[in-house]
Design a protein around this motif. Sequence first.
Motif, PDB file in Angstrom:
ATOM      1  N   THR A   1       0.826  -1.203   0.000  1.00 55.44           N
ATOM      2  CA  THR A   1       0.000   0.000   0.000  1.00 55.44           C
ATOM      3  C   THR A   1       0.860   1.253   0.000  1.00 55.44           C
ATOM      4  O   THR A   1       0.560   2.213  -0.716  1.00 55.44           O
ATOM      5  N   GLU A   2       1.941   1.251   0.770  1.00 56.13           N
ATOM      6  CA  GLU A   2       2.841   2.413   0.787  1.00 56.13           C
ATOM      7  C   GLU A   2       3.464   2.639  -0.584  1.00 56.13           C
ATOM      8  O   GLU A   2       3.587   3.779  -1.033  1.00 56.13           O
ATOM      9  N   LYS A   3       3.843   1.564  -1.280  1.00 52.62           N
ATOM     10  CA  LYS A   3       4.405   1.702  -2.628  1.00 52.62           C
ATOM     11  C   LYS A   3       3.395   2.325  -3.587  1.00 52.62           C
ATOM     12  O   LYS A   3       3.732   3.188  -4.386  1.00 52.62           O
ATOM     13  N   VAL A   4       2.126   1.904  -3.479  1.00 49.37           N
ATOM     14  CA  VAL A   4       1.086   2.429  -4.363  1.00 49.37           C
ATOM     15  C   VAL A   4       0.836   3.901  -4.072  1.00 49.37           C
ATOM     16  O   VAL A   4       0.768   4.733  -4.991  1.00 49.37           O
ATOM     17  N   ILE A   5       0.700   4.247  -2.793  1.00 44.97           N
ATOM     18  CA  ILE A   5       0.435   5.643  -2.422  1.00 44.97           C
ATOM     19  C   ILE A   5       1.599   6.540  -2.836  1.00 44.97           C
ATOM     20  O   ILE A   5       1.391   7.630  -3.378  1.00 44.97           O
ATOM     21  N   THR A   6       2.823   6.084  -2.627  1.00 44.57           N
ATOM     22  CA  THR A   6       4.001   6.850  -3.038  1.00 44.57           C
ATOM     23  C   THR A   6       4.014   7.037  -4.549  1.00 44.57           C
ATOM     24  O   THR A   6       4.316   8.123  -5.055  1.00 44.57           O
ATOM     25  N   ALA A   7       3.650   5.992  -5.297  1.00 48.45           N
ATOM     26  CA  ALA A   7       3.613   6.083  -6.760  1.00 48.45           C
ATOM     27  C   ALA A   7       2.554   7.079  -7.215  1.00 48.45           C
ATOM     28  O   ALA A   7       2.774   7.857  -8.155  1.00 48.45           O
ATOM     29  N   VAL A   8       1.395   7.101  -6.551  1.00 52.50           N
ATOM     30  CA  VAL A   8       0.332   8.050  -6.899  1.00 52.50           C
ATOM     31  C   VAL A   8       0.818   9.478  -6.664  1.00 52.50           C
ATOM     32  O   VAL A   8       0.667  10.355  -7.530  1.00 52.50           O
ATOM     33  N   PHE A   9       1.403   9.730  -5.482  1.00 54.70           N
ATOM     34  CA  PHE A   9       1.902  11.077  -5.179  1.00 54.70           C
ATOM     35  C   PHE A   9       2.992  11.495  -6.155  1.00 54.70           C
ATOM     36  O   PHE A   9       3.017  12.644  -6.610  1.00 54.70           O
ATOM     37  N   ASP A  10       3.901  10.583  -6.489  1.00 54.14           N
ATOM     38  CA  ASP A  10       4.977  10.905  -7.428  1.00 54.14           C
ATOM     39  C   ASP A  10       4.431  11.209  -8.817  1.00 54.14           C
ATOM     40  O   ASP A  10       4.921  12.103  -9.508  1.00 54.14           O
ATOM     41  N   THR A  11       3.414  10.478  -9.232  1.00 49.84           N
ATOM     42  CA  THR A  11       2.803  10.709 -10.544  1.00 49.84           C
ATOM     43  C   THR A  11       2.126  12.073 -10.597  1.00 49.84           C
ATOM     44  O   THR A  11       2.269  12.823 -11.576  1.00 49.84           O
ATOM     45  N   ILE A  12       1.397  12.422  -9.543  1.00 57.47           N
ATOM     46  CA  ILE A  12       0.760  13.735  -9.485  1.00 57.47           C
ATOM     47  C   ILE A  12       1.823  14.829  -9.510  1.00 57.47           C
ATOM     48  O   ILE A  12       1.708  15.812 -10.256  1.00 57.47           O
ATOM     49  N   LYS A  13       2.869  14.659  -8.725  1.00 55.93           N
ATOM     50  CA  LYS A  13       3.950  15.648  -8.665  1.00 55.93           C
ATOM     51  C   LYS A  13       4.608  15.833 -10.037  1.00 55.93           C
ATOM     52  O   LYS A  13       4.836  16.962 -10.478  1.00 55.93           O
ATOM     53  N   GLN A  14       4.881  14.731 -10.732  1.00 55.93           N
ATOM     54  CA  GLN A  14       5.523  14.812 -12.047  1.00 55.93           C
ATOM     55  C   GLN A  14       4.612  15.481 -13.076  1.00 55.93           C
ATOM     56  O   GLN A  14       5.054  16.304 -13.870  1.00 55.93           O
ATOM     57  N   GLN A  15       3.334  15.150 -13.030  1.00 52.84           N
ATOM     58  CA  GLN A  15       2.385  15.755 -13.975  1.00 52.84           C
ATOM     59  C   GLN A  15       2.304  17.262 -13.770  1.00 52.84           C
ATOM     60  O   GLN A  15       2.287  18.031 -14.734  1.00 52.84           O
TER      61      GLN A  15
END
Length: 90
Positions: free
Chosen positions: A21-35
């Motif tokens: 779950t932490e990996k998924v949440i981190t990936a979501v935040f990183d994707t939003i940040k990159q976009q």
Amino acid sequence: MNKTELVKSVAAQAGLSDHKTEKVITAVFDTIKQQLADGGEVSIVGFGVFHVSERSERQGRNPQTGETLTIPATKKPTFRPGKPLKEAVK
């Protein structure tokens, strides 16, 4: 709620391990940040829109000296909540 508490709550609801779950949440935040860094926006229907707002150059004052100075233009991330989120908070 901090990130650790968020991970535990989502993991319990989804029936996943805290680590996954932490990996998924981190990936979501990183994707939003990159976009947002690329100048785009992220729209999540029913939740809201993350986008970049631009602030134009403006005049300011140094409070210690009273000297006028120019504050440069900047960009900042902003969030505009969707109607269902607004209604849930009421």
